[in-house]
Design a protein around this motif. Structure first.
Motif, PDB file in Angstrom:
ATOM      1  N   ASP A 125       0.715  -1.162  -0.278  1.00 37.44           N
ATOM      2  CA  ASP A 125      -0.094  -0.181   0.254  1.00 37.44           C
ATOM      3  C   ASP A 125       1.191   1.133   0.365  1.00 37.44           C
ATOM      4  OD1 ASP A 125       0.915  -0.810   2.428  1.00 37.44           O
ATOM      5  OD2 ASP A 125      -1.290   0.493   3.763  1.00 37.44           O
ATOM      6  N   VAL A 126       1.641   1.101   0.468  1.00 44.19           N
ATOM      7  CA  VAL A 126       3.249   2.533   0.599  1.00 44.19           C
ATOM      8  C   VAL A 126       4.324   2.514  -0.900  1.00 44.19           C
ATOM      9  CG1 VAL A 126       5.333   3.538   1.766  1.00 44.19           C
ATOM     10  CG2 VAL A 126       3.291   2.675   3.334  1.00 44.19           C
ATOM     11  N   GLY A 127       3.717   1.321  -1.135  1.00 46.38           N
ATOM     12  CA  GLY A 127       4.211   1.548  -3.066  1.00 46.38           C
ATOM     13  C   GLY A 127       3.319   2.046  -3.218  1.00 46.38           C
ATOM     14  N   GLU A 128       2.183   1.762  -3.642  1.00 43.41           N
ATOM     15  CA  GLU A 128       1.268   2.792  -4.022  1.00 43.41           C
ATOM     16  C   GLU A 128       0.657   3.490  -4.060  1.00 43.41           C
ATOM     17  OE1 GLU A 128      -2.095  -0.112  -3.326  1.00 43.41           O
ATOM     18  OE2 GLU A 128      -1.403  -2.139  -4.640  1.00 43.41           O
ATOM     19  N   VAL A 129       1.309   4.304  -2.895  1.00 43.25           N
ATOM     20  CA  VAL A 129       0.777   5.577  -2.147  1.00 43.25           C
ATOM     21  C   VAL A 129       1.457   6.685  -3.419  1.00 43.25           C
ATOM     22  CG1 VAL A 129       1.186   7.770  -1.034  1.00 43.25           C
ATOM     23  CG2 VAL A 129      -0.271   5.622  -0.290  1.00 43.25           C
ATOM     24  N   LEU A 130       3.501   5.909  -3.503  1.00 47.43           N
ATOM     25  CA  LEU A 130       4.616   6.497  -3.871  1.00 47.43           C
ATOM     26  C   LEU A 130       4.254   6.564  -5.489  1.00 47.43           C
ATOM     27  CD1 LEU A 130       7.522   7.345  -3.751  1.00 47.43           C
ATOM     28  CD2 LEU A 130       8.073   4.811  -4.033  1.00 47.43           C
ATOM     29  N   VAL A 131       3.417   5.422  -6.355  1.00 51.81           N
ATOM     30  CA  VAL A 131       3.478   4.917  -7.659  1.00 51.81           C
ATOM     31  C   VAL A 131       1.844   6.192  -7.767  1.00 51.81           C
ATOM     32  CG1 VAL A 131       2.434   3.904  -9.345  1.00 51.81           C
ATOM     33  CG2 VAL A 131       4.332   3.186  -7.814  1.00 51.81           C
ATOM     34  N   ASP A 132       1.389   6.650  -7.212  1.00 52.94           N
ATOM     35  CA  ASP A 132       0.284   7.624  -7.759  1.00 52.94           C
ATOM     36  C   ASP A 132       0.145   8.394  -7.470  1.00 52.94           C
ATOM     37  OD1 ASP A 132      -1.041   4.718  -8.523  1.00 52.94           O
ATOM     38  OD2 ASP A 132      -1.761   4.421  -7.145  1.00 52.94           O
ATOM     39  N   HIS A 133       1.500   8.921  -6.883  1.00 52.17           N
ATOM     40  CA  HIS A 133       1.710  10.804  -6.121  1.00 52.17           C
ATOM     41  C   HIS A 133       1.970  11.743  -6.799  1.00 52.17           C
ATOM     42  CE1 HIS A 133       2.094  13.536  -3.322  1.00 52.17           C
ATOM     43  NE2 HIS A 133       1.393  13.170  -2.039  1.00 52.17           N
ATOM     44  N   PRO A 134       0.840  12.500  -6.945  1.00 49.83           N
ATOM     45  CA  PRO A 134       0.870  13.846  -8.049  1.00 49.83           C
ATOM     46  C   PRO A 134       2.237  13.969  -8.095  1.00 49.83           C
ATOM     47  CG  PRO A 134      -0.892  14.190  -7.018  1.00 49.83           C
ATOM     48  CD  PRO A 134      -0.448  12.628  -6.384  1.00 49.83           C
ATOM     49  N   ARG A 135       2.850  14.135  -7.217  1.00 52.50           N
ATOM     50  CA  ARG A 135       3.893  15.179  -6.784  1.00 52.50           C
ATOM     51  C   ARG A 135       5.209  13.954  -6.866  1.00 52.50           C
ATOM     52  NH1 ARG A 135       3.352  21.030  -6.419  1.00 52.50           N
ATOM     53  NH2 ARG A 135       1.942  20.781  -4.946  1.00 52.50           N
ATOM     54  N   VAL A 136       5.389  12.992  -7.598  1.00 54.77           N
ATOM     55  CA  VAL A 136       6.375  12.197  -7.764  1.00 54.77           C
ATOM     56  C   VAL A 136       6.606  11.977  -9.309  1.00 54.77           C
ATOM     57  CG1 VAL A 136       7.156   9.989  -7.683  1.00 54.77           C
ATOM     58  CG2 VAL A 136       6.034  11.341  -5.375  1.00 54.77           C
ATOM     59  N   PRO A 137       7.324  12.669  -9.930  1.00 59.87           N
ATOM     60  CA  PRO A 137       7.558  13.289 -11.337  1.00 59.87           C
ATOM     61  C   PRO A 137       8.132  11.137 -11.813  1.00 59.87           C
ATOM     62  CG  PRO A 137       8.968  14.772 -10.498  1.00 59.87           C
ATOM     63  CD  PRO A 137       8.286  13.869  -9.269  1.00 59.87           C
ATOM     64  N   LEU A 138       9.293  10.923 -11.038  1.00 58.01           N
ATOM     65  CA  LEU A 138      10.197   9.673 -11.430  1.00 58.01           C
ATOM     66  C   LEU A 138       9.609   9.047 -10.603  1.00 58.01           C
ATOM     67  CD1 LEU A 138      12.326   8.886 -13.606  1.00 58.01           C
ATOM     68  CD2 LEU A 138      13.425   9.856 -11.833  1.00 58.01           C
ATOM     69  N   VAL A 139       9.271   7.513 -10.837  1.00 57.23           N
ATOM     70  CA  VAL A 139       9.677   6.342 -10.193  1.00 57.23           C
ATOM     71  C   VAL A 139      11.019   5.728 -10.429  1.00 57.23           C
ATOM     72  CG1 VAL A 139       8.513   4.182  -9.368  1.00 57.23           C
ATOM     73  CG2 VAL A 139       7.202   6.743  -8.631  1.00 57.23           C
ATOM     74  N   SER A 140      11.223   5.150 -10.062  1.00 60.32           N
ATOM     75  CA  SER A 140      12.377   3.646 -10.457  1.00 60.32           C
ATOM     76  C   SER A 140      12.830   2.754  -9.608  1.00 60.32           C
ATOM     77  CB  SER A 140      14.370   4.765 -10.330  1.00 60.32           C
ATOM     78  OG  SER A 140      14.993   3.718 -10.449  1.00 60.32           O
ATOM     79  N   ALA A 141      11.799   2.096 -10.418  1.00 62.72           N
ATOM     80  CA  ALA A 141      11.566   0.302  -9.315  1.00 62.72           C
ATOM     81  C   ALA A 141      12.523  -0.643  -9.525  1.00 62.72           C
ATOM     82  CB  ALA A 141      10.012   0.559  -9.726  1.00 62.72           C
ATOM     83  N   THR A 142      12.651  -0.626  -9.095  1.00 64.98           N
ATOM     84  CA  THR A 142      13.522  -2.688  -9.178  1.00 64.98           C
ATOM     85  C   THR A 142      12.948  -3.850  -8.551  1.00 64.98           C
ATOM     86  OG1 THR A 142      15.180  -1.547  -9.657  1.00 64.98           O
ATOM     87  CG2 THR A 142      15.724  -3.908  -8.733  1.00 64.98           C
ATOM     88  N   GLY A 143      12.338  -4.890  -9.863  1.00 64.36           N
ATOM     89  CA  GLY A 143      11.135  -6.345  -9.065  1.00 64.36           C
ATOM     90  C   GLY A 143      11.574  -6.726  -9.993  1.00 64.36           C
ATOM     91  N   SER A 144      10.638  -7.393 -10.388  1.00 64.24           N
ATOM     92  CA  SER A 144       9.785  -9.055 -11.523  1.00 64.24           C
ATOM     93  C   SER A 144       9.538  -7.823 -12.170  1.00 64.24           C
ATOM     94  CB  SER A 144       8.640  -9.148 -10.105  1.00 64.24           C
ATOM     95  OG  SER A 144       7.607  -9.283  -9.701  1.00 64.24           O
ATOM     96  N   THR A 145       9.215  -8.943 -13.047  1.00 63.13           N
ATOM     97  CA  THR A 145       8.628  -8.335 -14.502  1.00 63.13           C
ATOM     98  C   THR A 145       6.733  -8.391 -13.539  1.00 63.13           C
ATOM     99  OG1 THR A 145       8.220 -10.350 -15.385  1.00 63.13           O
ATOM    100  CG2 THR A 145       9.341  -9.290 -16.413  1.00 63.13           C
ATOM    101  N   ALA A 146       5.726  -9.121 -12.829  1.00 66.24           N
ATOM    102  CA  ALA A 146       4.693  -8.722 -12.617  1.00 66.24           C
ATOM    103  C   ALA A 146       4.697  -8.027 -12.043  1.00 66.24           C
ATOM    104  CB  ALA A 146       4.487  -9.982 -11.289  1.00 66.24           C
ATOM    105  N   MET A 147       5.998  -6.901 -10.897  1.00 70.65           N
ATOM    106  CA  MET A 147       5.430  -6.352  -9.966  1.00 70.65           C
ATOM    107  C   MET A 147       6.026  -4.072 -10.919  1.00 70.65           C
ATOM    108  SD  MET A 147       8.275  -3.169  -9.283  1.00 70.65           S
ATOM    109  CE  MET A 147       9.259  -3.620  -9.439  1.00 70.65           C
ATOM    110  N   GLY A 148       6.039  -4.808 -12.206  1.00 70.14           N
ATOM    111  CA  GLY A 148       7.163  -4.095 -13.475  1.00 70.14           C
ATOM    112  C   GLY A 148       5.437  -3.705 -14.334  1.00 70.14           C
ATOM    113  N   ARG A 149       4.487  -5.032 -14.043  1.00 69.35           N
ATOM    114  CA  ARG A 149       3.167  -4.672 -14.892  1.00 69.35           C
ATOM    115  C   ARG A 149       2.229  -3.934 -14.438  1.00 69.35           C
ATOM    116  NH1 ARG A 149       4.459 -10.119 -16.690  1.00 69.35           N
ATOM    117  NH2 ARG A 149       5.181 -10.237 -18.742  1.00 69.35           N
ATOM    118  N   ALA A 150       2.319  -3.853 -12.799  1.00 72.15           N
ATOM    119  CA  ALA A 150       1.846  -3.379 -11.735  1.00 72.15           C
ATOM    120  C   ALA A 150       1.849  -1.522 -12.238  1.00 72.15           C
ATOM    121  CB  ALA A 150       1.621  -4.173 -10.455  1.00 72.15           C
TER     122      ALA A 150
END
Length: 513
Positions: free
Chosen positions: A226-251
Motif C-alpha cells: 500500500d505504501v508503494g502504491e501511494v508512491l507510484v500514484d502520487h502527483p508530486r512524484v514525477p519519476l519512479v525507479s522500480a526494481t523487481g519482478s516483471t509482474a511488479m513492473g506490469r502493475a
C-alpha cells in the motif's frame, strides 16, 4: 557453531547501533524481519501508513523546491561526503547485507563498494550536467538546451540488491537537484535503515561544514504494498525507479503512465550465454559458474540459459556439472562458502516447481535438492541445478529467481542468436568466443537485443561508468552511469535574441504607439 545458534539478532543490533540506528526502531512493530541464513528473527519494525506516506512525500517535495536552488557542484559535495561515510561503514554494512539477504560476505562487501563507486561517479557528474549549444538559422540569436531538476524521485528496491540500487538512483537524483523517497523491500528493511542513518551522518557533516540542505531530502518508507502504491500514484512524484519482478513492473508501469509520470523499470533478466566452438573452455567454465551460481541465482543478471555448440558440448557440460556438485554451500558469513541460502521458502517452492516442469518437458536435472535442513529448518539452502534441455521450452522461457541453469545444444550461430533473443526478458547476455566475427556480430544491431551484451565474460552488470539495464520487455530505462542522469532531469530549449530585430516578423507592422 551451527547455523541454528549463530546469534545473528545480537550481532545485527550491534551493527545497527554502530551505524547510528536507534535501538528503539528495532522492536515493537508489525513487520518481522528474518535472516535467510537460519530463519532467525532479527527485528520487528514499525510500518508507515498510507496517510503518513502522503505527508512524507509532500515534505520531500518542499525539500526539492529548496534543494534545486543549490548549485550542482555543491550538491555534489554532499555525495562526496556520503562516499566517505560509506567507506567508513563498509565492513559493517556489507556484513549486514550478507545477514539480511544471505549473500556471501564478499558479495555483501562488493555491493557496498558499488555504492562508493556511484558516489565517486556522481561527484564528477555534478560538474558535467552539460547542455548543447544548437546551431540556429536566425542571425543574432543563440539557441541552447539546459537541464533542470525534475522533482521528487521515488525509489522502489528489491531484496537482492538492498542498498546498491538505492545508491545508483539517489546519488544521481541528488546531484541533479531532486529529493528522494525510498521504499525498500519488506524483506530487507534493516539495510535500508542503516543506509538512511549513514546518509544522515553525511548530511550532518555537510551542514556543519557550511552546506545548505533542507530537511526531508532523503526519506525512507518502511511498509508494504500500500505504501508503494501511494508512491507510484502520487502527483508530486514525477519519476519512479522500480526494481523487481516483471509482474511488479506490469502493475507499476501502467499506473505511472496513467498520470504521465516517468519510470525507470529494472525487472526480470532471463539472461543467456552462447558458448562457441573457439571459446576458451577454462575461462568459460569459471565465467558460467560464477554468473549462474552467485547470490544463489538471485541476481537480475544471473545466467539462466546456456547455449553450447555441439562441438564443445561434451567437453564443457560434464565439467560444469562436476563443478556444481563440488561447490561449498552453507553459512554465507564463512569465507569458504560460495553459495548461500535462498531468500525464503517461497523461492524454494518456485524453484522446485520449475524443475518439475523442466523434467516433464524432457529435461535432465543435476542438483536442485535442498540441503542443510537439519541444521536450519527455517532456512532454505539448495544445491544449484544444471538442467540439460532438449529445446528452449516451458520454464526455460520464464525467469525463476533461483540457481537453475538450463543448458541446450546448438549447431548454427544464427540459431543461437535467435534463441538468445527468443524470450521476453532481456536485461543482459554474453558470448564466449575467440572468433572476431561472432563477437562483433553479437554486439551489433543484429546481435543480442539485451541492454547489456558482453564478450568473454558472464552477463554481469556493467561497471558504474556504464548505464545499467535496458530490459527490453518494458522499455525499461537506465540507471547508474553514462547519460542515465538525464532521466532525473527535465530539458529546456532556450533561444536568446541579442539583436534588434525579430527575423520571423520581418515585414509585419505593428502600431507600437
Amino acid at each position: 557453531m551451527t547455523l541454528a545458534n549463530l546469534g545473528l539478532s545480537a550481532e545485527v543490533s550491534a551493527i545497527l547501533t554502530r551505524l547510528g540506528v536507534p535501538q528503539a526502531k528495532l522492536s515493537g512493530g508489525t513487520l518481522a524481519v528474518r535472516s535467510p541464513v537460519n530463519g532467525e528473527q532479527l527485528a520487528r519494525l514499525a510500518e508507515i501508513s498510507a496517510i503518513e506516506t502522503d505527508k512524507a512525500i509532500a515534505a520531500a517535495h518542499e525539500a526539492f523546491l529548496e534543494w534545486r536552488l543549490v548549485p550542482a557542484p555543491k550538491r555534489g559535495e554532499l555525495i562526496r561526503l556520503l562516499g566517505e561515510e560509506l567507506r567508513t561503514a563498509k565492513a559493517d554494512l556489507g556484513r549486514l547485507v550478507s545477514i539480511e539477504v544471505g549473500k556471501i560476505l564478499s558479495e555483501g562487501l562488493g555491493e557496498v563498494q558499488e555504492m562508493i563507486d556511484i558516489c565517486d561517479f556522481a561527484v564528477g557528474l555534478s560538474r558535467q550536467l552539460y547542455g548543447l549549444t544548437i546551431a540556429t538559422e536566425r542571425a543574432d540569436h543563440r539557441m541552447m538546451e539546459t537541464w533542470h531538476p525534475l522533482g521528487v524521485t521515488g525509489i522502489i528496491s528489491a531484496f537482492n540488491f538492498p542498498v546498491a540500487v538505492w545508491s545508483w538512483n539517489a546519488a544521481l537524483a541528488l546531484v541533479c537537484g531532486n529529493s528522494t523517497v525510498w521504499k525498500p523491500s519488506e524483506k530487507t528493511p534493516l539495510t535500508a535503515l542503516a543506509t538512511q542513518a549513514i546518509f544522515e551522518k553525511a548530511l550532518a557533516r555537510y551542514v556543519a561544514e557550511g552546506g545548505k540542505a533542507p530537511a526531508n531530502l532523503s526519506t525512507l518508507l518502511i511498509g508494504g504494498r500500500d505504501v508503494g502504491e501511494v508512491l507510484v500514484d502520487h502527483p508530486r512524484v514525477p519519476l519512479v525507479s522500480a526494481t523487481g519482478s516483471t509482474a511488479m513492473g506490469r502493475a507499476v508501469g501502467p499506473r505511472l503512465a496513467k498520470r504521465f509520470a516517468r519510470s525507470i523499470l529494472e525487472l526480470g533478466g532471463n539472461n543467456a550465454a552462447i558458448v562457441c566452438p573457439t571459446a576458451d573452455l577454462d575461462l568459460t567454465l569459471r565465467g558460467v559458474a560464477f554468473a549462474a551460481m552467485g547470490t544463489a541465482g538471485q541476481r537480475c543478471t544471473t545466467l539462466r540459459r546456456l547455449f553450447v555448440h555441439e562441438s564443445v558440448y561434451d567437453k564443457l557440460v560434464p565439467r560444469l556439472i562436476q563443478a556444481y556438485g563440488s561447490v561449498t554451500i552453507g553459512n554465507p558469513l564463512q569465507s569458504s562458502t560460495l553459495v548461500g541460502p535462498l531468500i525464503d521458502g517461497g523461492s524454494y517452492e518456485r524453484m522446485q516447481k520449475a524443475l518439475a516442469e523442466a523434467k516433464a518437458a524432457g529435461g535432465k536435472v543435476s542438483g536442485g535438492d535442498r540441503v542443510l535442513q537439519n541444521e536450519a529448518a527455517d532456512a532454505f539452502y539448495v544445491r544449484p541445478a544444471v538442467v540439460e534441455m532438449p529445446a528452449q521450452t516451458g520454464p526455460v522461457k520464464e525467469e525463476t529467481f533461483a540457481p537453475i541453469l538450463y543448458v541446450m545444444k546448438y549447431s548454427d550461430f544464427d540459431e543461437a542468436l535467435t534463441l538468445n533473443n527468443d524470450v521476453p526478458q532481456g536485461l543482459s547476455s554474453s558470448i564466449f568466443t575467440n572468433n572476431m566475427q561472432e563477437a562483433e556480430t553479437f554486439v551489433s544491431a543484429r546481435g543480442s537485443d539485451c541492454g547489456i551484451a558482453n564478450v568473454n565474460i558472464g552477463p554481469s552488470g556493467a561497471e558504474i561508468g556504464g548505464a545499467f539495464g535496458g530490459e527490453k520487455e518494458t522499455g525499461g530505462g537506465r540507471e547508474s552511469g553514462s547519460d542515465a542522469w538525464k532521466a532525473y532531469m527535465r530539458r529546456a530549449t532556450n533561444t536568446v535574441n541579442y539583436g534588434k530585430t525579430l527575423p520571423l516578423a520581418q515585414g509585419v507592422k505593428f502600431d507600437v504607439g
